[in-house]
Design an enzyme around this catalytic site. Structure first.
Site, PDB file in Angstrom:
ATOM      1  N   HIS A 136      48.917 -10.348 -13.546  1.00 50.87           N
ATOM      2  CA  HIS A 136      49.186  -9.910 -14.919  1.00 50.87           C
ATOM      3  C   HIS A 136      48.666 -10.964 -15.885  1.00 50.87           C
ATOM      4  O   HIS A 136      48.857 -12.154 -15.668  1.00 50.87           O
ATOM      5  CB  HIS A 136      50.690  -9.729 -15.125  1.00 50.87           C
ATOM      6  CG  HIS A 136      51.061  -9.413 -16.543  1.00 50.87           C
ATOM      7  ND1 HIS A 136      50.885  -8.160 -17.101  1.00 50.87           N
ATOM      8  CD2 HIS A 136      51.589 -10.196 -17.525  1.00 50.87           C
ATOM      9  CE1 HIS A 136      51.306  -8.171 -18.346  1.00 50.87           C
ATOM     10  NE2 HIS A 136      51.732  -9.405 -18.638  1.00 50.87           N
ATOM     11  N   GLY A 146       0.820  -1.201   0.000  1.00 51.69           N
ATOM     12  CA  GLY A 146       0.000   0.000   0.000  1.00 51.69           C
ATOM     13  C   GLY A 146       0.852   1.249   0.000  1.00 51.69           C
ATOM     14  O   GLY A 146       2.086   1.192   0.000  1.00 51.69           O
ATOM     15  N   LEU A 186      22.547   7.413  -4.778  1.00 57.60           N
ATOM     16  CA  LEU A 186      23.090   6.172  -5.317  1.00 57.60           C
ATOM     17  C   LEU A 186      22.535   5.009  -4.511  1.00 57.60           C
ATOM     18  O   LEU A 186      22.430   5.096  -3.278  1.00 57.60           O
ATOM     19  CB  LEU A 186      24.617   6.160  -5.250  1.00 57.60           C
ATOM     20  CG  LEU A 186      25.348   7.189  -6.108  1.00 57.60           C
ATOM     21  CD1 LEU A 186      26.838   7.205  -5.767  1.00 57.60           C
ATOM     22  CD2 LEU A 186      25.146   6.903  -7.591  1.00 57.60           C
ATOM     23  N   SER A 200      13.216   8.519  -5.105  1.00 57.42           N
ATOM     24  CA  SER A 200      13.142   9.717  -5.944  1.00 57.42           C
ATOM     25  C   SER A 200      12.474   9.396  -7.269  1.00 57.42           C
ATOM     26  O   SER A 200      12.215   8.229  -7.579  1.00 57.42           O
ATOM     27  CB  SER A 200      14.550  10.271  -6.194  1.00 57.42           C
ATOM     28  OG  SER A 200      15.333   9.323  -6.916  1.00 57.42           O
TER      29      SER A 200
END
Length: 448
Positions: A427, A111, A304, A140
């Site tokens: 590497h 709700g 964020l 937002s």
């Protein structure tokens, strides 16, 4: 309705993580969600955007670089199938959140919460929410100024409902969302114009990042227009935008991405202290109304998902009697452009660095792994203070979102240049560029 110790309003990353941690700490907790769990991030933000970007990037990469790798033949994409991939990603994330809430016995209330006469109610049923504490995590929505409130204008939310890819699109706003959307549509072959009011893209990122992304988008034939506002627009068969620099831009679609604005439960905005449409809180995220807390985008600070989650956990720990800490100097930021952007801590602007700070930029063109991938664009840039402590870093390149955590930990724990140079890096990896940048700060770069 049952009495709870804490009711969390909003089921996004902040609200859900807050509720789960409260339950883990033994609290009687409920969470109110009016639609889908996962909030903006899962439903109309991070997850669907990255799903479409991943699909479109695979298509664009094969189309643009396949021949170099010995891959021949025609390649095409099917938007409906891409959207199905997006929908599966969203559904898995959404259901995952709901499953976890149930696992930890968080009471789920469906709700819309509203505030009236010092209490929260469920709008649809009129039931009062009873709790000792409330946590507002209502997120937002896209900010759409009145000149752009015209039928057919897109916000970022509308992209996920598109039925076809537009031949041309103008994106207003060159922040994170604008750059990611420019990447998506250029991947899919649209003619893209990107308009930014400021004098550089991604204005909150390091100035070298802005330059690199502008170059990368320009190479992808995205037209970047800086230091320019949209003064008005006209709609018809196509949209016509009239720009402050005197130009007129025609495009099939217009997408407005100039930021987001907090969503406050109805009625609460009149009772609680706000600033620029956001709930004001103290250092413990408590609002001006005792017992009512706010986390995430509704605070209007760092919008964020991972920051909202951190704030939610912090509040949950505090309300459970445990100590907690958030280091807002060390929160990571990522832009899923091509190449990606990942950063943390201090950044350099157009004015340069203040006295006492130093930086070194190591180009990925000198990185073995980048060369094997055919992804030579980008760099690793580190910033130190006058004591040689790492205080910031920005990465641009393939998969740098996955290598950023080394710098997040370096900034959070105050690691030195030597701490990075003495750590053996595997590497060939993109992560090696971080050590190379640290060696550059020592004045002894091995690979350039």
């Amino acid at each position: 309705m049952e009495n709870f110790e804490v009711v969390v309003i909003g089921g996004g990353p902040g609200g859900s993580d807050c509720a789960i941690r409260l339950a883990q700490r033994g609290k009687r907790v409920a969470i109110v969600e009016k639609e889908h769990f996962g909030g903006t991030c899962t439903n109309v933000g991070c997850i669907p955007t990255k799903a479409l970007l991943s699909a479109s990037e695979l298509y664009a990469r094969v189309r643009e670089k396949g021949k170099r790798f010995g891959i021949t033949g025609e390649v095409s994409y099917d938007l409906k199938t891409m959207l199905k991939h997006m929908e599966r990603s969203v559904l898995m994330s959404r259901k995952g959140t709901e499953t976890l809430l149930k696992k930890y016995n968080v009471t789920i209330i469906r709700g819309t919460a509203l505030y009236n006469e010092r209490s929260f109610f469920i709008k649809e049923t009129g039931e009062q929410l009873k709790a000792e504490k409330f946590v507002i995590a209502t997120g937002s929505r896209p900010k759409i100024p009145s000149p752009f409130r015209v039928e057919g204008i897109w916000s970022s939310d509308d992209v996920f409902n598109m039925e076809e890819v537009p031949d041309s699109i103008t994106i207003v706003g060159g922040g994170v969302i604008g750059v990611e959307m420019a990447t998506l549509f250029s991947n899919l072959g649209s003619s893209v114009t990107l308009i930014e009011l400021m004098d550089r893209l991604l204005p909150t990122e390091d100035v070298d990042v802005s330059k690199a992304i502008e170059r990368a988008l320009s190479r992808r034939k995205v037209r970047v227009v800086l230091s320019t506002a949209v003064e008005r627009l006209e709609s018809g068969e196509k949209f016509k935008l009239f720009l402050s620099n005197g130009e007129e831009v025609l495009s099939e679609r217009v997408l407005v991405s100039i930021g987001r604005e907090p969503v406050i439960p109805e009625g609460l905005e009149k009772a609680v202290k706000t600033e620029r449409g956001a709930v004001v809180t103290n250092e413990n995220f408590e609002s001006s109304l005792p017992g009512i807390y706010a986390i995430g985008d509704v605070r209007g600070k760092v919008m964020l998902a991972h920051v909202a989650s951190a704030e939610g956990v912090y509040v949950a720990e505090k309300l459970s009697g445990y100590e907690s800490h958030i280091d807002f100097e060390a929160f990571p930021s990522v832009v899923y452009s091509s190449p990606e952007v990942a950063s943390v801590g201090k950044k350099e602007d157009e004015k340069g660095l203040e006295e006492g700070f130093r930086s070194f930029l190591f180009p990925l063109s000198a990185n073995g792994r980048a060369n094997t991938m055919g992804e030579r664009d980008g760099f690793a840039k580190l910033i130190t203070n006058d004591k040689g402590i790492i205080v910031g870093g920005s990465l641009v390149g393939a998969h740098v979102s996955e290598t950023l955590m080394e710098l997040v930990l370096a900034v959070k724990h105050g690691l030195s240049i030597q701490d990075l140079t003495e750590a053996i890096h595997p590497h060939p990896t993109i992560a090696e560029s971080i050590r190379d940048a640290a060696e550059g700060l020592e004045g002894k770069p091995l690979h350039i």
